[in-house]
Design a protein around this motif. Structure first.
Motif, PDB file in Angstrom:
ATOM      1  N   GLY A 140      67.436 -75.773  73.473  1.00  0.00           N
ATOM      2  CA  GLY A 140      68.254 -74.882  73.461  1.00  0.00           C
ATOM      3  C   GLY A 140      69.308 -74.082  74.361  1.00  0.00           C
ATOM      4  N   ARG A 141      70.099 -75.355  74.514  1.00  0.00           N
ATOM      5  CA  ARG A 141      71.075 -74.832  76.401  1.00  0.00           C
ATOM      6  C   ARG A 141      72.490 -75.029  74.927  1.00  0.00           C
ATOM      7  N   GLY A 142      73.402 -74.918  75.594  1.00  0.00           N
ATOM      8  CA  GLY A 142      75.053 -74.897  75.781  1.00  0.00           C
ATOM      9  C   GLY A 142      75.264 -73.951  74.706  1.00  0.00           C
ATOM     10  N   LEU A 143      76.874 -73.734  74.353  1.00  0.00           N
ATOM     11  CA  LEU A 143      77.694 -72.901  73.687  1.00  0.00           C
ATOM     12  C   LEU A 143      76.685 -71.980  72.768  1.00  0.00           C
ATOM     13  N   MET A 144      75.825 -73.157  72.212  1.00  0.00           N
ATOM     14  CA  MET A 144      75.366 -72.259  70.822  1.00  0.00           C
ATOM     15  C   MET A 144      74.551 -70.780  71.268  1.00  0.00           C
ATOM     16  N   SER A 145      73.606 -71.257  72.600  1.00  0.00           N
ATOM     17  CA  SER A 145      72.937 -70.670  73.148  1.00  0.00           C
ATOM     18  C   SER A 145      73.491 -69.453  74.466  1.00  0.00           C
ATOM     19  N   THR A 146      74.669 -69.248  73.835  1.00  0.00           N
ATOM     20  CA  THR A 146      75.550 -67.867  74.579  1.00  0.00           C
ATOM     21  C   THR A 146      76.581 -67.893  73.055  1.00  0.00           C
ATOM     22  N   SER A 147      77.125 -66.194  73.915  1.00  0.00           N
ATOM     23  CA  SER A 147      78.105 -65.399  72.926  1.00  0.00           C
ATOM     24  C   SER A 147      78.917 -65.729  73.305  1.00  0.00           C
ATOM     25  N   SER A 148      79.264 -66.904  73.868  1.00  0.00           N
ATOM     26  CA  SER A 148      81.127 -67.355  75.079  1.00  0.00           C
ATOM     27  C   SER A 148      80.647 -67.547  76.285  1.00  0.00           C
ATOM     28  N   ALA A 149      80.556 -66.662  76.132  1.00  0.00           N
ATOM     29  CA  ALA A 149      80.920 -66.270  78.123  1.00  0.00           C
ATOM     30  C   ALA A 149      79.262 -67.270  79.176  1.00  0.00           C
ATOM     31  N   THR A 150      80.324 -67.575  79.789  1.00  0.00           N
ATOM     32  CA  THR A 150      79.145 -68.531  80.255  1.00  0.00           C
ATOM     33  C   THR A 150      78.871 -68.314  82.096  1.00  0.00           C
ATOM     34  N   SER A 151      80.013 -67.444  82.300  1.00  0.00           N
ATOM     35  CA  SER A 151      80.030 -67.159  83.981  1.00  0.00           C
ATOM     36  C   SER A 151      80.725 -66.033  84.485  1.00  0.00           C
ATOM     37  N   MET A 152      80.494 -65.429  85.678  1.00  0.00           N
ATOM     38  CA  MET A 152      81.294 -64.527  85.838  1.00  0.00           C
ATOM     39  C   MET A 152      80.957 -64.296  87.363  1.00  0.00           C
ATOM     40  N   ALA A 153      82.269 -63.141  87.951  1.00  0.00           N
ATOM     41  CA  ALA A 153      82.807 -62.345  88.736  1.00  0.00           C
ATOM     42  C   ALA A 153      82.819 -61.050  88.783  1.00  0.00           C
ATOM     43  N   ILE A 154      81.867 -60.520  90.241  1.00  0.00           N
ATOM     44  CA  ILE A 154      82.001 -59.582  90.706  1.00  0.00           C
ATOM     45  C   ILE A 154      82.846 -59.784  91.776  1.00  0.00           C
ATOM     46  N   ALA A 155      83.737 -58.605  91.664  1.00  0.00           N
ATOM     47  CA  ALA A 155      84.436 -58.641  93.047  1.00  0.00           C
ATOM     48  C   ALA A 155      85.281 -57.497  93.650  1.00  0.00           C
ATOM     49  N   ARG A 156      85.371 -58.050  94.698  1.00  0.00           N
ATOM     50  CA  ARG A 156      86.915 -56.672  95.194  1.00  0.00           C
ATOM     51  C   ARG A 156      88.323 -56.528  94.665  1.00  0.00           C
ATOM     52  N   SER A 157      88.876 -55.953  94.204  1.00  0.00           N
ATOM     53  CA  SER A 157      90.335 -55.661  93.985  1.00  0.00           C
ATOM     54  C   SER A 157      91.290 -56.144  95.508  1.00  0.00           C
ATOM     55  N   SER A 158      90.591 -55.208  95.932  1.00  0.00           N
ATOM     56  CA  SER A 158      91.171 -55.820  98.077  1.00  0.00           C
ATOM     57  C   SER A 158      90.088 -55.303  98.655  1.00  0.00           C
ATOM     58  N   PRO A 159      90.164 -56.301  99.721  1.00  0.00           N
ATOM     59  CA  PRO A 159      89.355 -56.663 100.690  1.00  0.00           C
ATOM     60  C   PRO A 159      88.999 -55.382 101.840  1.00  0.00           C
ATOM     61  N   ASP A 160      89.815 -53.942 101.424  1.00  0.00           N
ATOM     62  CA  ASP A 160      89.725 -53.109 102.255  1.00  0.00           C
ATOM     63  C   ASP A 160      88.511 -52.032 101.106  1.00  0.00           C
ATOM     64  N   LEU A 161      88.061 -52.288  99.738  1.00  0.00           N
ATOM     65  CA  LEU A 161      87.367 -51.346  99.399  1.00  0.00           C
ATOM     66  C   LEU A 161      86.024 -51.159 100.604  1.00  0.00           C
ATOM     67  N   PRO A 162      84.815 -50.646  99.949  1.00  0.00           N
ATOM     68  CA  PRO A 162      83.653 -50.574  99.707  1.00  0.00           C
ATOM     69  C   PRO A 162      82.081 -51.463  99.119  1.00  0.00           C
ATOM     70  N   ARG A 163      82.927 -51.448  98.123  1.00  0.00           N
ATOM     71  CA  ARG A 163      82.443 -52.345  97.017  1.00  0.00           C
ATOM     72  C   ARG A 163      82.908 -52.655  96.602  1.00  0.00           C
ATOM     73  N   PRO A 164      82.655 -54.072  95.132  1.00  0.00           N
ATOM     74  CA  PRO A 164      83.217 -54.159  94.162  1.00  0.00           C
ATOM     75  C   PRO A 164      83.594 -53.391  93.438  1.00  0.00           C
ATOM     76  N   ASP A 165      84.187 -53.240  92.373  1.00  0.00           N
ATOM     77  CA  ASP A 165      85.070 -52.620  91.684  1.00  0.00           C
ATOM     78  C   ASP A 165      85.757 -53.334  90.376  1.00  0.00           C
ATOM     79  N   ILE A 166      85.599 -54.701  90.201  1.00  0.00           N
ATOM     80  CA  ILE A 166      86.347 -55.633  89.198  1.00  0.00           C
ATOM     81  C   ILE A 166      85.240 -56.382  88.787  1.00  0.00           C
ATOM     82  N   LYS A 167      84.885 -57.474  87.541  1.00  0.00           N
ATOM     83  CA  LYS A 167      84.563 -57.559  86.910  1.00  0.00           C
ATOM     84  C   LYS A 167      84.757 -58.914  85.751  1.00  0.00           C
ATOM     85  N   MET A 168      84.938 -59.434  86.032  1.00  0.00           N
ATOM     86  CA  MET A 168      85.923 -60.908  85.307  1.00  0.00           C
ATOM     87  C   MET A 168      84.792 -62.004  85.483  1.00  0.00           C
ATOM     88  N   GLN A 169      84.727 -62.607  83.895  1.00  0.00           N
ATOM     89  CA  GLN A 169      83.954 -63.490  82.679  1.00  0.00           C
ATOM     90  C   GLN A 169      84.324 -64.845  81.953  1.00  0.00           C
TER      91      GLN A 169
END
Ligand SMILES: Cc1cc2nc3c(=O)[nH]c(=O)nc-3n(C[C@H](O)[C@H](O)[C@H](O)COP(=O)(O)OP(=O)(O)OC[C@H]3O[C@@H](n4cnc5c(N)ncnc54)[C@H](O)[C@@H]3O)c2cc1C
Length: 548
Positions: free
Chosen positions: A331-360
């Motif tokens: 039940g493992r490996g890329l066939m158990s996914t749609s090809s995306a395996t990890s992501m980052a929810i982040a702030r595009s600038s450290p001054d922002l009060p909360r995350p505004d972008i997602k990268m996958q």
């Protein structure tokens, strides 16, 4: 032809509709009819997570909608598939399980929607899922949706996670737990490597109940109104029209494209739009079909030395067989996914009060930058348009887009695709944010953790270094993230379509309960939030039935 009466008629067996069908029929007290235009599709490619590529190339389980051509995305019309089967879009989606940014739910509440703040919603998020590893204060352990975290620790995912940390994004163990922001492996609604959608988890167990009737291949045409009250609807099946009556309520769960379409076909919407389409105006409600938002997904492509991505695997019979065996037995490996395996929810600038972008991270690279593919090509790699070298891509979007589009009918026929204006990259905020997100991907790619696996950036390539060049890339290649929301917006103002109990303003006996009611983008993928809306809606409907 006239059929018997039901207490509740639900239109659309998607992420939200299946939840309602289950919860409303559970007590045995209410007679419930669920109408679904698609079929009870037990197709192999729906069950296998990696089958998404097959699904989206074909027609069998999807509506093949497309946006109107738009100069802001290079004059392109963008393919906008939606699910058409028991399970709806949850039967054809990428299975990525992100429950929402709690701060955005608080924002919904502050917009005049009592009961939708993060503390009110947390019990619903918990009751719908089963995830054994999380903090029980935040995560559900025995709900219908079984959740799995990506288990493999392959070099590319590790490189992305390390690179993101080296670029300043904190690691987060469980983004569906106490903290949303950070980089981590993805969670999916799969079980032992198989897709488990709402049709499997909510609907199938409920279909044994005598008080629930499910009609597939049934395209709802319009809701019937007597004065300002919804009393039933007309649906078409096998070329014949059927009228059914609802003693209590009609519940539209047809999704962000077709719930507003059905309201308009029933004479509820902006009077000018209805008149243009030749539909009699029953109730002027100008917000119907407006406030459409989606995540525009833009990718950077990379060539890698690693022979572990789908570009290599899908071209090698031996590697394909190994990937298949790994999935089937473990039940493992890329066939158990749609090809995306990890992501980052982040702030595009450290001054922002909360995350505004997602990268996958997507463990493939291809020219078309979405699963649209070419029908008729010989191999799946060719059909998907995969690059002929080992490649991967990192996609990004702005979490809370401000660009707004619309969905409206063109005529009085439910089978005619509505006019979809996505209006991507029309708000200054979205333009600024997408450029910042693309720069952040480059920053991550330049860190030692990920840079060691990169031969070169292939798309758009290092020559595209100015903000204008990055924006041009976004306009020329951006695709839907498949997250349309907001077209029957919840709120208390004159342009809202439903109130906080999801009742259509000005009409009795009619609610909308699906992704279309979201007032703003929930700052995450939209499947789990749509299921949450089904859960919350079922409590609202049952409470009203009990008279409180
Ligand atoms: C390709 C794709 C990939 C995605 N990937 C992800 C992901 O990885 N993670 C994530 O969180 N979200 C993802 N999403 C988004 C997510 O799946 C949707 O936001 C969510 O499923 C919407 O739920 P819904 O209940 O609003 O509508 P849907 O699930 O779309 O359900 C609507 C149902 O109504 C039916 N219907 C429509 N009109 C009629 C009519 N007139 N009569 C009868 N039936 C009708 C449709 O056939 C459909 O079954 C993806 C979506 C797609 C399409």
């Amino acid at each position: 032809m006239t059929s018997p009466e039901y207490d509740y008629i639900i239109v659309g067996a998607g992420s939200a509709g299946c939840v309602l069908a289950n919860r409303l029929s559970a007590s045995g007290e209410h007679r419930v009819l669920l109408l679904e235009a698609g079929e009870d599709d037990r197709w192999m490619w729906i069950k296998i997570p990696a089958g998404i590529a097959h699904i989206l190339i074909g027609e069998r389980a999807i509506w093949r909608f497309a946006t109107e051509p738009d100069e802001k995305v290079g004059g392109r019309s963008i393919f906008w598939p939606r699910g058409r089967a028991l399970g709806g879009s949850s039967a054809v989606n990428g299975m990525i399980w992100v429950r929402s940014d709690p701060l955005e739910l608080d924002h919904w509440e502050s917009l005049g929607n009592p009961g939708w703040g993060s503390s009110d919603i947390l019990p619903y998020l918990k009751r719908m899922e089963s995830f054994t590893q999380g903090d029980p204060a935040y995560r559900g352990h025995d709900g219908p949706m079984h959740i799995t975290r990506y288990k493999d620790r392959d070099a590319l995912s590790q490189g992305f996670i390390q690179g993101a940390q080296q670029a300043g994004v904190p690691a987060v163990e469980d983004y569906n737990g106490p903290r949303f922001e950070g980089v981590s492996y993805l969670q999916y609604n799969t079980k032992r490597g198989w897709r488990r959608h709402t049709g499997d988890n909510y609907l199938r167990p409920a279909m044994r109940r005598a008080n629930l009737k499910v009609e597939t291949g049934a395209l709802t045409q319009r809701v019937l109104l007597e004065g300002r009250r919804a009393t039933g609807l007309v649906y078409r099946k096998g070329g014949q029209d059927f009228t059914v009556k609802a003693r209590r309520e009609v519940l539209l769960c047809a999704g962000s494209i077709q719930s507003p379409q059905l309201l308009e076909l029933s004479g509820i919407g902006n009077a000018d739009v209805l008149k243009r389409a030749g539909v009699n105006v029953a109730h002027h409600l100008p917000g119907v079909g407006e406030n459409l938002r989606d995540h525009l997904h833009v990718r950077l492509g990379f060539e890698t030395q690693l022979n572990i991505t789908l570009n290599t695997i899908l071209r090698s019979p031996l590697l394909k067989a190994k990937m298949g065996a790994r999935w089937l037995f473990l039940g493992r490996g890329l066939m158990s996914t749609s090809s995306a395996t990890s992501m980052a929810i982040a702030r595009s600038s450290p001054d922002l009060p909360r995350p505004d972008i997602k990268m996958q991270l997507h463990q493939l690279s291809m020219a078309s930058s979405h699963y649209g593919g070419r029908e008729g090509a010989r191999s799946i790699a060719e059909r998907m348009g995969l690059d002929p070298y080992p490649g991967f891509s990192i996609g990004c979007y702005c979490l809370r887009p401000e660009s707004q589009g619309s969905v409206h009918i063109r005529g009085a026929d439910a089978a005619e695709p509505p006019e979809i204006r996505a209006n991507y990259l029309s708000a200054e905020h979205d333009i600024r944010t997408i450029v910042a997100a693309l720069r952040m991907i480059r920053k991550i790619a330049a860190q030692p953790g990920l840079a060691q696996h990169i031969v070169r950036e292939t798309r758009p390539g290092p020559a595209a270094s100015s903000d204008d060049a990055l924006l041009d890339h976004a306009r020329a290649t951006g695709q839907t993230s498949y997250h349309p929301i907001g077209t029957c917006r919840m709120g208390a103002d004159a342009r809202a379509v439903v109130d906080a109990r999801l009742k259509v303003h000005g009409i009795d006996g009619l609610r909308v309960c699906d992704a279309s009611i979201m007032p703003t983008m929930v700052a995450s993928n939209t499947n789990a939030p749509s299921i949450m809306i089904g859960e919350k809606a079922s409590d609202l409907v049952l409470a009203d039935a009990r008279g409180h």
